[in-house]
Design an enzyme around this catalytic site. Structure first.
Site, PDB file in Angstrom:
ATOM      1  N   ASP A   1       0.848  -1.204   0.000  1.00  0.00           N
ATOM      2  CA  ASP A   1       0.000   0.000   0.000  1.00  0.00           C
ATOM      3  C   ASP A   1       0.882   1.252   0.000  1.00  0.00           C
ATOM      4  OD1 ASP A   1       0.915  -0.559   2.588  1.00  0.00           O
ATOM      5  OD2 ASP A   1      -0.838   0.331   3.559  1.00  0.00           O
TER       6      ASP A   1
ATOM      7  N   HIS B   1      10.009  -0.433   8.523  1.00  0.00           N
ATOM      8  CA  HIS B   1       9.148  -1.588   8.769  1.00  0.00           C
ATOM      9  C   HIS B   1       9.138  -2.570   7.589  1.00  0.00           C
ATOM     10  CE1 HIS B   1       7.390   0.214  12.393  1.00  0.00           C
ATOM     11  NE2 HIS B   1       7.163   1.319  11.699  1.00  0.00           N
TER      12      HIS B   1
END
Length: 319
Positions: free
Chosen positions: A9, A241
């Site tokens: 995303d 991340h």
């Protein structure tokens, strides 16, 4: 070579992860599937196409659906204060990109690609798990055909980052995450327990930009807004991340794992919490019984991860 579908995303840290996958010599990036989360599905898909164009990525982009597995779930606003209004750090991404998506929806692309490459495809999922859950719902048998599923999400032995209990990717679609964690395919979860130990400093990013040519310069530009957000959380730089999940694919030895069945809380004040029943601990009968044992990352060689990311991102296209 690792054949990878990147479910994403974009998203600033997603962009870094995408460039890592594109640059790494042991990765064959065979597809990019988009999901909503860091921005709407229209924006994340536009961003994936933009990065494909700017970085000369051959892999097709397939657009996911724009709602959670349970469509009655209330919408959570887009984190524009983290990723910017355009999802890529407010660098001024064009409203439209002159590239076409694959005609299949993302979950169908996943099914078809896995069936065309049985036992060979690793799915790296760094957003909500909606596309993976839809693929399982439409064709449950693909689970035994997937080589690995590597997820960036969850928080197991620490607090969450969107609520005290939950990490953002899992919280965004808990029902989908629970379906993915309990399916009979091999899952490795790279969660906050290790990603928050892996901080890329401004100076390291600047060195990557200096050595990696136009691709790395664009990545550095995209990352500046994200770094400003992280000033309230780390001394210098940003947490990477999504790149941690990509590093796991090529360097699993940098991570310490713990095995056990995983469930995701769906509803209530702990909505989106990820809980593992470790294999080395005995409990009375519970909702974790008779489920596949999956792996979570509980520790990391953060320096090793950062060095591999730096080496890979710092390669110019001619290298």
């Amino acid at each position: 070579m690792h054949k990878v579908i990147f479910d994403t995303d974009p998203g600033v840290d997603d962009a870094m992860a995408l460039l890592f996958l594109h640059n790494h010599p042991d990765i064959d990036l065979i597809g990019i599937t988009t999901v909503f989360g860091n921005a709407s599905i229209e924006t994340t898909t536009r961003n994936a196409l933009y990065l494909k164009q700017q970085w000369d990525i051959a892999a097709p982009v397939a657009k996911g659906l724009g709602e959670t597995l349970d469509p009655s779930r209330a919408h959570v606003g887009w984190p524009t204060f983290i990723h910017g209004d355009d999802g890529l750090g407010n660098i001024g991404v064009p409203e439209t990109v002159d590239l076409a998506c694959d005609p299949r929806p993302a979950h169908r692309f996943i099914i078809d690609t896995v069936r065309a490459n049985p036992g060979e495809v690793t799915i790296v999922a760094v957003g909500r798990m909606t596309n993976l859950a839809l693929a399982l719902r439409d064709d449950p048998d693909i689970a035994v055909l997937v080589k690995d599923v590597v997820i960036m999400g969850g928080a197991f032995d620490m607090r969450g980052n969107i609520t005290p209990a939950a990490e953002a990717n899992i919280h965004g679609d808990p029902e989908a995450a629970d379906a993915v964690m309990t399916a009979p395919w091999p899952v490795v979860v790279v969660g906050l327990d290790v990603t928050e130990k892996t901080v890329m400093t401004r100076s390291r990013l600047a060195a990557i930009a200096a050595s990696g040519g136009k691709r790395a310069k664009l990545l550095s530009d995209i990352s500046q807004f994200y770094i400003e957000f992280y000033e309230q959380h780390v001394d210098d730089g940003m947490v990477v991340h999504d790149s941690c999940a990509c590093v796991y694919v090529v360097a699993p030895e940098l991570f310490t794992l713990r095995s056990g069945a995983i469930r995701v809380v769906c509803g209530g004040i702990a909505d989106g919490q990820t809980i593992q029943k470790a294999d080395d601990h005995i409990f009375p009968p519970s909702d974790w019984d008779n489920l596949p044992s999956q792996n979570i990352c509980i520790d990391v060689d953060a320096q090793g991860v950062l060095e591999l990311i730096s080496k890979t991102l710092g390669q110019s296209p001619a290298a």
